[in-house]
Design a protein around this motif. Structure first.
Motif, PDB file in Angstrom:
ATOM      1  N   ARG A 133       0.290  -1.425  -0.329  1.00  0.00           N
ATOM      2  CA  ARG A 133       0.519   0.543  -0.390  1.00  0.00           C
ATOM      3  C   ARG A 133       1.563   0.994  -0.008  1.00  0.00           C
ATOM      4  O   ARG A 133       0.609   2.548  -0.606  1.00  0.00           O
ATOM      5  CB  ARG A 133      -0.390   0.114   1.548  1.00  0.00           C
ATOM      6  CG  ARG A 133      -2.500  -0.841   1.238  1.00  0.00           C
ATOM      7  CD  ARG A 133      -2.728  -0.582   2.056  1.00  0.00           C
ATOM      8  NE  ARG A 133      -2.964  -0.835   4.116  1.00  0.00           N
ATOM      9  CZ  ARG A 133      -2.500  -1.384   4.526  1.00  0.00           C
ATOM     10  NH1 ARG A 133      -2.550  -2.983   4.093  1.00  0.00           N
ATOM     11  NH2 ARG A 133      -1.992  -1.581   5.737  1.00  0.00           N
ATOM     12  N   ARG A 135       3.587   1.545  -0.989  1.00  0.00           N
ATOM     13  CA  ARG A 135       4.464   1.495  -2.297  1.00  0.00           C
ATOM     14  C   ARG A 135       3.669   2.468  -3.333  1.00  0.00           C
ATOM     15  O   ARG A 135       3.882   3.045  -4.103  1.00  0.00           O
ATOM     16  CB  ARG A 135       5.473   0.747  -3.000  1.00  0.00           C
ATOM     17  CG  ARG A 135       6.015   0.122  -1.960  1.00  0.00           C
ATOM     18  CD  ARG A 135       7.107  -1.613  -2.669  1.00  0.00           C
ATOM     19  NE  ARG A 135       8.707  -1.689  -2.326  1.00  0.00           N
ATOM     20  CZ  ARG A 135       8.706  -2.504  -1.090  1.00  0.00           C
ATOM     21  NH1 ARG A 135       7.489  -3.031  -0.609  1.00  0.00           N
ATOM     22  NH2 ARG A 135       9.546  -2.621  -1.202  1.00  0.00           N
ATOM     23  N   ASP A 136       2.322   1.877  -3.519  1.00  0.00           N
ATOM     24  CA  ASP A 136       1.377   2.526  -4.580  1.00  0.00           C
ATOM     25  C   ASP A 136       1.346   3.352  -4.011  1.00  0.00           C
ATOM     26  O   ASP A 136       1.451   4.198  -5.203  1.00  0.00           O
ATOM     27  CB  ASP A 136      -0.120   1.787  -4.011  1.00  0.00           C
ATOM     28  CG  ASP A 136       0.199   0.009  -4.466  1.00  0.00           C
ATOM     29  OD1 ASP A 136       1.535  -0.442  -5.889  1.00  0.00           O
ATOM     30  OD2 ASP A 136      -0.304  -0.609  -4.572  1.00  0.00           O
ATOM     31  N   ASP A 140       2.066   6.805  -6.613  1.00  0.00           N
ATOM     32  CA  ASP A 140       0.948   7.855  -6.883  1.00  0.00           C
ATOM     33  C   ASP A 140       1.527   9.568  -7.526  1.00  0.00           C
ATOM     34  O   ASP A 140       1.123  10.122  -7.802  1.00  0.00           O
ATOM     35  CB  ASP A 140       0.225   8.082  -6.224  1.00  0.00           C
ATOM     36  CG  ASP A 140      -0.852   6.427  -6.512  1.00  0.00           C
ATOM     37  OD1 ASP A 140      -1.253   6.341  -7.550  1.00  0.00           O
ATOM     38  OD2 ASP A 140      -1.928   5.723  -5.753  1.00  0.00           O
TER      39      ASP A 140
END
Length: 219
Positions: A133, A135-136, A140
């Motif tokens: 999460r 890293r996402d 972004d």
């Protein structure tokens, strides 16, 4: 790093928790939220820890009422934070910034201004689940994690095996007793190793007797 004659600034950009303020002796006067909501240099918001070490450690804690915390989280304040960090980087050997998950303007400003981003996660199933999460969120904003540190790691029951460095739990848990990483003992040695690994520096510090580390350092 101060043991290795480096001057370091530690900046608390996790305005909501204000944890670094608990490690500062005495009352916090001008804090980091003052520096980003007013026309003040970050130097006015820093406090020296007064350690008997070759290098200096200056901390910039957050300690402010809700109304000021809200103003410190605006996009304009975040741009000022990025500028203050850039200026501080010219003054110190390293500037370390503590940020919450990338979900607010200050964290966004910090991770995009930083040369390196290190994820610190508990060595648990929860810590393992949190990394994708995070890293996402970084992806972004066109940022990435350069390294991972497993915190409170048990060498006999590791979960976060992908971590680049691991820290055992310290016997010192009270913030007012921090910092504890100022002597060549097992926990500070693990901290030094994590700093060298994640920041890419060679501290060349004295090491303790290897036999004393057997039960303390993760493999």
């Amino acid at each position: 790093m101060a043991r290795a004659d480096r001057d370091v600034a530690v900046v608390d950009a996790a305005f909501g928790t204000q944890g670094l303020a608990s490690a500062v002796p005495g009352e916090v006067g001008t804090d980091v939220t003052d520096a980003v909501t007013e026309d003040l240099p970050l130097a006015e918001a820093t406090t020296p820890l007064g350690l008997d070490l070759p290098g200096a450690v200056h901390v910039a804690p957050a300690r402010a009422p809700f109304e000021q915390l809200a103003r410190a989280k605006t996009s304009a304040a975040a741009r000022r934070l990025a500028g203050r960090l850039s200026t501080a980087a010219d003054r110190y050997d390293r500037v370390l910034v503590d940020v919450p998950p990338v979900a607010a303007n200050p964290a966004l400003a910090a991770v995009t201004a930083a040369d390196r981003v290190v994820l610190v996660a508990p060595d648990s199933a929860h810590g393992v689940a949190s990394l994708p999460r995070t890293r996402d969120l970084l992806a972004d904003v066109d940022a990435r994690a350069d390294a991972v540190v497993a915190n409170r790691a048990d060498p006999d029951d590791r979960h976060l095996n992908e971590a680049d460095a691991a820290l055992p739990e310290s016997e010192t848990t009270a913030l007012h007793e921090a910092p504890v990483s100022v002597a060549p003992e097992p926990f500070p040695t693990a901290v030094a190793a994590a700093v060298e690994t994640t920041l890419g520096v060679d501290l060349d510090l004295d090491e303790p007797d290897p036999s004393s580390l057997t039960d303390s350092l993760p493999l």
